[in-house]
Scaffold this motif. Structure first.
Motif, PDB file in Angstrom:
ATOM      1  N   VAL A  66       0.939  -1.170   0.068  1.00  0.00           N
ATOM      2  CA  VAL A  66      -0.025  -0.146   0.101  1.00  0.00           C
ATOM      3  C   VAL A  66       1.013   1.128  -0.017  1.00  0.00           C
ATOM      4  O   VAL A  66       1.813   1.320   0.957  1.00  0.00           O
ATOM      5  CB  VAL A  66      -0.829  -0.061   1.462  1.00  0.00           C
ATOM      6  CG1 VAL A  66      -1.902   1.236   1.383  1.00  0.00           C
ATOM      7  CG2 VAL A  66      -1.861  -1.148   1.295  1.00  0.00           C
ATOM      8  N   ARG A  67       0.689   2.138  -0.844  1.00  0.00           N
ATOM      9  CA  ARG A  67       1.319   3.406  -1.061  1.00  0.00           C
ATOM     10  C   ARG A  67       0.636   4.672  -0.945  1.00  0.00           C
ATOM     11  O   ARG A  67      -0.474   4.720  -1.512  1.00  0.00           O
ATOM     12  CB  ARG A  67       2.019   3.356  -2.348  1.00  0.00           C
ATOM     13  CG  ARG A  67       3.075   4.528  -2.598  1.00  0.00           C
ATOM     14  CD  ARG A  67       3.802   4.343  -3.999  1.00  0.00           C
ATOM     15  NE  ARG A  67       3.006   4.056  -5.084  1.00  0.00           N
ATOM     16  CZ  ARG A  67       3.323   3.525  -6.093  1.00  0.00           C
ATOM     17  NH1 ARG A  67       4.441   3.319  -6.416  1.00  0.00           N
ATOM     18  NH2 ARG A  67       2.449   3.048  -7.048  1.00  0.00           N
ATOM     19  N   LYS A  68       1.018   5.295  -0.024  1.00  0.00           N
ATOM     20  CA  LYS A  68       0.275   6.695   0.339  1.00  0.00           C
ATOM     21  C   LYS A  68       1.241   7.836   0.237  1.00  0.00           C
ATOM     22  O   LYS A  68       2.332   8.011   0.572  1.00  0.00           O
ATOM     23  CB  LYS A  68      -0.221   6.714   1.827  1.00  0.00           C
ATOM     24  CG  LYS A  68      -1.510   5.876   2.247  1.00  0.00           C
ATOM     25  CD  LYS A  68      -2.048   5.656   3.519  1.00  0.00           C
ATOM     26  CE  LYS A  68      -3.202   4.779   3.782  1.00  0.00           C
ATOM     27  NZ  LYS A  68      -3.633   4.976   5.175  1.00  0.00           N
ATOM     28  N   LYS A  69       0.775   8.984  -0.653  1.00  0.00           N
ATOM     29  CA  LYS A  69       1.366   9.938  -1.013  1.00  0.00           C
ATOM     30  C   LYS A  69       1.682  10.769   0.281  1.00  0.00           C
ATOM     31  O   LYS A  69       1.029  11.012   1.081  1.00  0.00           O
ATOM     32  CB  LYS A  69       0.727  10.966  -2.129  1.00  0.00           C
ATOM     33  CG  LYS A  69       1.564  11.960  -2.527  1.00  0.00           C
ATOM     34  CD  LYS A  69       0.750  12.728  -3.703  1.00  0.00           C
ATOM     35  CE  LYS A  69       1.651  13.890  -4.344  1.00  0.00           C
ATOM     36  NZ  LYS A  69       0.996  14.432  -5.291  1.00  0.00           N
ATOM     37  N   TYR A  71       3.361   9.751   2.711  1.00  0.00           N
ATOM     38  CA  TYR A  71       3.505   8.931   3.752  1.00  0.00           C
ATOM     39  C   TYR A  71       4.655   7.891   3.767  1.00  0.00           C
ATOM     40  O   TYR A  71       5.673   7.560   4.442  1.00  0.00           O
ATOM     41  CB  TYR A  71       2.241   8.564   4.502  1.00  0.00           C
ATOM     42  CG  TYR A  71       2.274   7.281   5.517  1.00  0.00           C
ATOM     43  CD1 TYR A  71       2.512   7.963   6.758  1.00  0.00           C
ATOM     44  CD2 TYR A  71       2.083   6.060   5.221  1.00  0.00           C
ATOM     45  CE1 TYR A  71       2.582   7.133   7.639  1.00  0.00           C
ATOM     46  CE2 TYR A  71       2.122   5.063   6.503  1.00  0.00           C
ATOM     47  CZ  TYR A  71       2.488   5.623   7.545  1.00  0.00           C
ATOM     48  OH  TYR A  71       2.477   4.778   8.705  1.00  0.00           O
ATOM     49  N   THR A  73       5.294   3.636   1.923  1.00  0.00           N
ATOM     50  CA  THR A  73       4.911   2.168   1.320  1.00  0.00           C
ATOM     51  C   THR A  73       5.173   1.490   2.406  1.00  0.00           C
ATOM     52  O   THR A  73       6.167   1.457   2.834  1.00  0.00           O
ATOM     53  CB  THR A  73       5.697   1.888  -0.067  1.00  0.00           C
ATOM     54  OG1 THR A  73       5.737   3.030  -1.158  1.00  0.00           O
ATOM     55  CG2 THR A  73       5.174   0.767  -0.747  1.00  0.00           C
ATOM     56  N   GLU A 116      -1.250   8.795 -12.370  1.00  0.00           N
ATOM     57  CA  GLU A 116      -1.381   7.257 -12.331  1.00  0.00           C
ATOM     58  C   GLU A 116      -1.151   6.492 -13.442  1.00  0.00           C
ATOM     59  O   GLU A 116      -0.524   5.615 -13.198  1.00  0.00           O
ATOM     60  CB  GLU A 116      -3.150   7.359 -11.875  1.00  0.00           C
ATOM     61  CG  GLU A 116      -3.759   5.889 -11.592  1.00  0.00           C
ATOM     62  CD  GLU A 116      -4.998   5.887 -11.542  1.00  0.00           C
ATOM     63  OE1 GLU A 116      -5.454   4.976 -10.904  1.00  0.00           O
ATOM     64  OE2 GLU A 116      -5.666   6.962 -11.756  1.00  0.00           O
TER      65      GLU A 116
END
Length: 242
Positions: A66-69, A71, A73, A116
């Motif tokens: 899961v990758r959060k901008k 924050y 991976t 994306e």
């Protein structure tokens, strides 16, 4: 950490993928520790960030990461992942249903990718361009889907191709690209002005959005496809066996 072998015939992004698969099996990452940043990992492995991102993208789309901008991976928590085997192209789906497909619109262009799309292909959003195919398709009476497809620029797909032919047939016969895997996301929303005009419906009518992430036999990203379907013309069925 295992090193990347630049003399190996195996593509660097596949080697990086293997390294990360091993890394995320370590207990500290399973418990939620963030993976090293892309800058750190690319330096440790001796590869470019684009190559590393291609490997990470594969694992994100598999549901392993899961990758959060802003924050980082991390390893995804275990959950239930639905999938469909023996997927078909749109033309094959319609043929099985006995529907003669009509193209209402067909446009080919060269565009900068969205973030994306760039992430999926592992390309630069500011420097690279993708060949983009936009089609409005339906039966003899009315259009029921608007497709927009972005293709990996590494394929060098020509805008002069006859896109009235089956797309994956063109890729295989003209470019030696054999597609194998499709990962899909399904969502719903109201049509809005742009899509309603394409599909000849009201802006307040519901539509289904189907994203397809298509890979070839070597797990290289080939196509990023979004289909906007009239909700009254599309049913998504999943068959599961235990």
């Amino acid at each position: 950490m295992k090193k990347i072998n630049h003399k190996d015939a195996k593509p660097l992004h596949l080697q990086a993928e293997e390294v990360i698969r091993t890394l995320i099996e370590e207990e500290e990452y399973k418990k939620g520790k963030l993976l090293p940043s892309e800058v750190e990992l690319s330096e440790q492995l001796g590869i470019s960030r684009n190559t590393l991102r291609q490997a990470i993208n594969k694992l994100v789309f598999e549901g392993l990461l899961v990758r959060k901008k802003g924050y980082g991976t991390k390893v995804a928590k275990k959950g239930i992942v639905g999938g469909v085997k023996n997927w078909l192209s749109f033309s094959q789906e319609m043929k099985m249903l006995g529907i003669d497909v009509k193209n209402f619109e067909l446009h080919v262009s060269s565009k900068r990718p969205s973030p994306e799309v760039a992430d999926f292909f592992g390309i630069d959003v500011t420097q690279d361009r993708c060949l983009v195919l936009e089609r409005v398709r339906g039966n003899k009476e009315y259009p029921f889907v608007y497709f927009i497809s972005y293709f990996n620029p590494a394929i060098h797909l020509s805008s002069d191709e006859n896109f009235s032919l089956p797309l994956y047939e063109i890729l295989e016969k003209q470019y030696g690209v054999v597609v194998k895997t499709s990962k899909e996301e399904i969502s719903a929303r109201l049509a809005g002005d742009f899509i309603s005009e394409k599909l000849e419906i009201s802006s307040g009518d519901p539509i289904l959005i189907r994203k397809r992430f298509v890979y070839d036999v070597n797990d290289v990203p080939v196509e990023f496809n979004i289909g906007y379907y009239r909700a009254d013309s599309f049913t998504y069925t999943i068959e599961a066996e235990r």
